[in-house]
Write an enzyme that holds these catalytic residues in place. Structure first.
Site, PDB file in Angstrom:
ATOM      1  N   SER A   1      -7.617   3.809  -4.714  1.00 43.68           N
ATOM      2  CA  SER A   1      -7.696   3.900  -3.265  1.00 43.68           C
ATOM      3  C   SER A   1      -7.872   2.527  -2.648  1.00 43.68           C
ATOM      4  O   SER A   1      -8.281   1.575  -3.313  1.00 43.68           O
ATOM      5  CB  SER A   1      -8.850   4.817  -2.855  1.00 43.68           C
ATOM      6  N   ASP A   2      -7.533   2.417  -1.374  1.00 45.36           N
ATOM      7  CA  ASP A   2      -7.701   1.156  -0.641  1.00 45.36           C
ATOM      8  C   ASP A   2      -9.184   0.948  -0.334  1.00 45.36           C
ATOM      9  O   ASP A   2      -9.961   1.892  -0.382  1.00 45.36           O
ATOM     10  CB  ASP A   2      -6.898   1.212   0.662  1.00 45.36           C
TER      11      ASP A   2
ATOM     12  N   TYR B   1      -4.473   4.054   3.596  1.00 44.90           N
ATOM     13  CA  TYR B   1      -5.443   4.812   4.389  1.00 44.90           C
ATOM     14  C   TYR B   1      -4.799   5.943   5.193  1.00 44.90           C
ATOM     15  O   TYR B   1      -5.443   6.950   5.485  1.00 44.90           O
ATOM     16  CB  TYR B   1      -6.152   3.883   5.375  1.00 44.90           C
TER      17      TYR B   1
ATOM     18  N   HIS C   1       0.868  -1.174   0.000  1.00 46.53           N
ATOM     19  CA  HIS C   1       0.000   0.000   0.000  1.00 46.53           C
ATOM     20  C   HIS C   1       0.906   1.226   0.000  1.00 46.53           C
ATOM     21  O   HIS C   1       1.724   1.372   0.910  1.00 46.53           O
ATOM     22  CB  HIS C   1      -0.889   0.024   1.220  1.00 46.53           C
TER      23      HIS C   1
END
Length: 266
Positions: free
Chosen positions: A265-266, A234, A189
């Site tokens: 996006s996560d 995030y 991420h």
């Protein structure tokens, strides 16, 4: 679901049966759809396609779910744009609707610990093949964050372990294996997502040198292997949310590291 260290690989997928979705999703050629011409670069084709899209179609590609899979961006039939069918995860196909139907592959950390590039590529190819056969065209992995917090509950998902150079080296064959099976890999991420505790509120204060020497090299390896997509995290980075941070997303990821895929996006 934990770390299974048993590596059971079948034969590699047939190249003739798998093609990247940028070309294989269409059974027709250019003609009145000039963005379909493989003589142009992907960037040229994308620019041409955008010129023919309505505002609603552009917005449609940036959000939402068409149902099924972990994420499913609806296709645009009139332009020949396929749906983007994304599925977890970095070490196997998540299918909560059909328990026991997915292969329990070795966790990413176990693959990293082998220091074996050929094993990483075979692992990626086998996972990519399963994703492809189950209809997904994006695998939400590999995970490449560094193990900086020993109690991080997702350290087992990350192929880098504690070593940025190991991550740089091992992620490349994994990405090639996944994408060689006709599925777009996703490096995640981005960036500094090194703990699960308070991950939606923590603000990571990391100086520039540390970013490039520790946290960025695994992602740089994925980019070197041609990874098609990346997932932002995030957490905040120096007071700004990672997924809206112009320094880390635009300047560092795209301009400095040369990432040419799409960000999500996560």
């Amino acid at each position: 679901s934990g770390c299974d260290t048993t590596l059971a690989l079948g034969p590699p997928p047939s190249p003739s049966g798998h093609k990247m979705i940028a070309s294989a999703a269409f059974a027709f050629s250019g003609g009145d759809r000039p963005w379909m011409s493989t003589a142009d670069t992907p960037a040229q084709r994308a620019a041409t396609l955008v010129q023919h899209m309505t505002l609603a179609e552009k917005i449609q590609l940036t959000h939402g779910s068409c149902g099924g899979y972990v994420g499913n961006v609806c296709g645009i039939g009139r332009l020949g744009v396929p749906a983007i069918k994304m599925n977890d995860g970095p070490q196997g196909f998540r299918d909560n609707a059909h328990p026991g139907s997915s292969t329990a592959w070795p966790c990413s950390l176990a693959i990293g610990a082998t220091f074996d590039r050929s094993a990483a590529e075979a692992w990626g190819a086998a996972m990519g093949d399963e994703f492809f056969r189950k209809g997904a065209n994006v695998q939400l992995g590999p995970g490449v964050c560094l193990a900086r917090v020993p109690r991080n509950g997702r350290n087992f998902e990350y192929i880098s372990g504690e070593d940025p150079h190991l991550g740089y080296e091992m992620v490349q064959p994994a990405v090639r294996g996944i994408q060689g099976a006709g599925v777009v890999a996703n490096a995640k991420h981005w960036a500094n997502n090194n703990q699960e505790t308070d991950r939606t509120s923590v603000d990571e204060e990391v100086d520039e040198r540390t970013q490039f020497e520790l946290y960025y090299p695994p992602f740089e390896g994925a980019i070197a292997a041609g990874v098609g997509s990346a997932m932002c995290s995030y957490n905040k980075i120096r007071t700004r949310w990672s997924c809206e941070n112009p320094e880390t997303l635009q300047r560092d990821l795209k301009e400095r590291l040369g990432f040419r895929g799409w960000g999500m996006s996560d």
